[in-house]
Design an enzyme around this catalytic site. Structure first.
Site, PDB file in Angstrom:
ATOM      1  N   THR A  25       0.829  -1.206   0.000  1.00 30.29           N
ATOM      2  CA  THR A  25       0.000   0.000   0.000  1.00 30.29           C
ATOM      3  C   THR A  25       0.860   1.252   0.000  1.00 30.29           C
ATOM      4  O   THR A  25       0.512   2.265  -0.614  1.00 30.29           O
ATOM      5  CB  THR A  25      -0.935   0.008   1.225  1.00 30.29           C
ATOM      6  OG1 THR A  25      -1.869  -1.060   1.095  1.00 30.29           O
ATOM      7  CG2 THR A  25      -1.695   1.317   1.349  1.00 30.29           C
ATOM      8  N   SER A  34       1.697  -7.147  -0.799  1.00 30.12           N
ATOM      9  CA  SER A  34       2.416  -8.074   0.088  1.00 30.12           C
ATOM     10  C   SER A  34       1.739  -9.427   0.233  1.00 30.12           C
ATOM     11  O   SER A  34       2.316 -10.332   0.838  1.00 30.12           O
ATOM     12  CB  SER A  34       2.659  -7.442   1.458  1.00 30.12           C
ATOM     13  OG  SER A  34       1.466  -7.287   2.183  1.00 30.12           O
ATOM     14  N   ASP A  72       0.190  -6.353   5.121  1.00 26.50           N
ATOM     15  CA  ASP A  72      -0.454  -7.651   5.358  1.00 26.50           C
ATOM     16  C   ASP A  72       0.525  -8.705   5.844  1.00 26.50           C
ATOM     17  O   ASP A  72       0.188  -9.527   6.710  1.00 26.50           O
ATOM     18  CB  ASP A  72      -1.144  -8.143   4.086  1.00 26.50           C
ATOM     19  CG  ASP A  72      -2.433  -7.402   3.785  1.00 26.50           C
ATOM     20  OD1 ASP A  72      -2.891  -6.630   4.652  1.00 26.50           O
ATOM     21  OD2 ASP A  72      -2.981  -7.578   2.680  1.00 26.50           O
TER      22      ASP A  72
END
Length: 336
Positions: free
Chosen positions: A21, A68, A101
C-alpha cells in the site's frame, strides 16, 4: 542512486522498496488502489527529510513492486542477500518498505537470519501515498531516522510505524485500516520517534540468529475452534508436512480430536508446536484435562510459550532448516 544530503563524506543508508500500500497508485480503469506501483525513487522524492543528519546519504533499491499478499520466503531471502551485499559495500543501515499484510512475517523471518549489528527497519502504510491522510511519507522518514541512528545498532530487525518502534518478534498488525495499525501487546514498543529524535525505552535482552543450511520445510498452522474438522491433520501428514503449529485455545488447549491427531503426528516424526489464539500471554501446562497443554506435551508436542502462531511457524521453519533436532528446537522455544 544516492541522494547526497551533505557535501562531505556520507554515512550510507539503503531504502529497499518491495511494494505494498505504501507504494500504491489508483487504477484509472477501476478507481481502486493498486499496491506496489510506485518505485522507491518516487516515494523518497515525496518525503520530508529535514530531520535527517546532513552526513547521511540514501541509496534506493526498488527490489520488488508487489502487493504483500504475493510476498514469499524466497523473496525474503533476496531482500536479506541484497542487504548483506550492501553491508559489504559500506552501508550502515537499511529501511525496507513493505505491504502491511505480511510485514510482520517478513521482518521476523529476516530477523532470525540477520547476523549483523547494522539496523534493519521495516515500515509500511495503512493509506495510499495518493490520498490526503496518507501515513506513507511520515513512516518512511521515521524509518530512515531509526536506521541512521547509532542507538539502533545491535537491535536486530525493527518495525517503525506511526511514530513507534517495535521488535519484529512481537509486533503484529492489530487493525485492518486504522493509521495506528501495528502494536506489540506482549512487549509494548521499544521506543518512539518524536520530532526527529529517536528514543528507546528498552532493548531486547537477547537476539537469536540462525544459518539456513537446508531448504525451508513445509510447516502449517491449524487453528482451534468449536466443531473444527480434525481430519485436516491427516491431509497434512500424508502430504509431506514436517511441522505443525497448533493455534490453541487460551493457555494452549485443543479439542479431544485434535489431541489424538497430535499424538498421531508426533508419532510419525512431525514436530508440533502449541501456541494460543490470544494476542497476549503464553501457553502453560496448568490444567490436567484431556486436550489441555499438559496432555498435548505428553503426546509429544512442544510448548510455543509466548510466540504468536505465525511467528512460531517461521521460527520452526528456520530452526528445522538450520539442521536442529527436536530436542534442540524445544529448547529454542523455551523462554525461561
Amino acid at each position: 542512486m544516492v541522494q547526497n544530503l551533505t557535501g562531505g563524506e556520507m554515512r550510507k543508508i539503503a531504502l529497499i522498496s518491495t511494494g505494498g500500500t505504501i507504494a500504491s497508485k489508483v487504477d484509472t480503469k477501476t478507481g481502486k488502489m493498486m499496491a506496489g506501483l510506485q518505485t522507491g525513487e518516487e516515494l523518497l522524492a515525496q518525503c520530508n527529510l529535514a530531520d535527517m543528519d546532513k552526513d547521511v546519504g540514501i541509496t534506493i533499491n526498488s527490489l520488488f513492486q508487489i502487493p504483500s499478499n504475493q510476498m514469499t520466503f524466497e523473496k525474503n531471502l533476496i531482500i536479506y542477500q541484497t542487504m548483506k551485499q550492501m553491508e559489504k559495500d559500506g552501508y550502515s543501515g537499511f529501511v525496507v518498505t513493505h505491504g502491511t499484510d505480511t510485514l510482520e512475517e517478513s521482518a521476523y523471518f529476516i530477523n532470525l537470519l540477520w547476523d549483523s549489528e547494522l539496523p534493519v527497519v521495516f515500515t509500511g502504510s495503512q493509506f495510499s501515498p495518493t490520498v490526503n491522510n496518507t501515513d506513507a511519507f511520515h513512516n518512511i522518514s521515521n524509518a530512515l531516522l531509526v536506521a541512521s541512528s547509532p542507538t539502533s545498532k545491535g537491535m536486530g530487525v525493527l518495525v517503525a510505524f506511526n511514530d513507534r518502534i517495535f521488535s519484529s518478534q512481537y509486533v503484529t498488525k492489530l487493525h485492518a485500516s486504522n493509521i495506528d495499525g501495528f502494536g506489540a501487546p506482549r512487549s509494548g514498543p521499544l521506543g518512539i520517534v518524536d520530532y526527529g529524535r529517536v528514543h528507546y525505552f528498552q532493548k531486547p535482552i537477547q537476539r537469536e540468529v540462525f544459518k539456513i543450511k537446508n531448504s525451508l520445510p513445509k510447516v502449517e498452522i491449524i487453528s482451534q475452534y468449536i466443531g473444527m474438522d480434525a481430519s485436516i491433520f491427516d491431509y497434512y501428514i500424508l502430504n509431506g508436512t514436517r511441522g505443525l503449529v497448533i493455534e490453541g485455545y487460551g493457555r494452549g488447549h485443543s479439542s479431544l480430536e485434535t489431541a489424538e491427531k497430535v499424538k498421531k503426528a508426533t508419532g510419525q516424526g512431525i514436530i508440533v508446536v502449541v501456541t494460543s489464539t490470544c494476542i497476549d500471554g503464553e501457553v502453560a501446562p496448568v490444567y490436567a484435562f484431556r486436550g489441555g497443554l499438559n496432555d498435548l506435551l505428553l503426546k509429544g508436542a512442544i510448548s510455543g510459550y509466548d510466540y504468536m502462531p505465525k511467528k512460531a511457524r517461521i521460527k520452526l521453519m528456520v530452526l528445522m532448516a538450520s539442521g536442529l533436532k527436536e530436542e534442540e528446537i524445544k529448547k529454542k522455544f523455551e523462554i525461561y
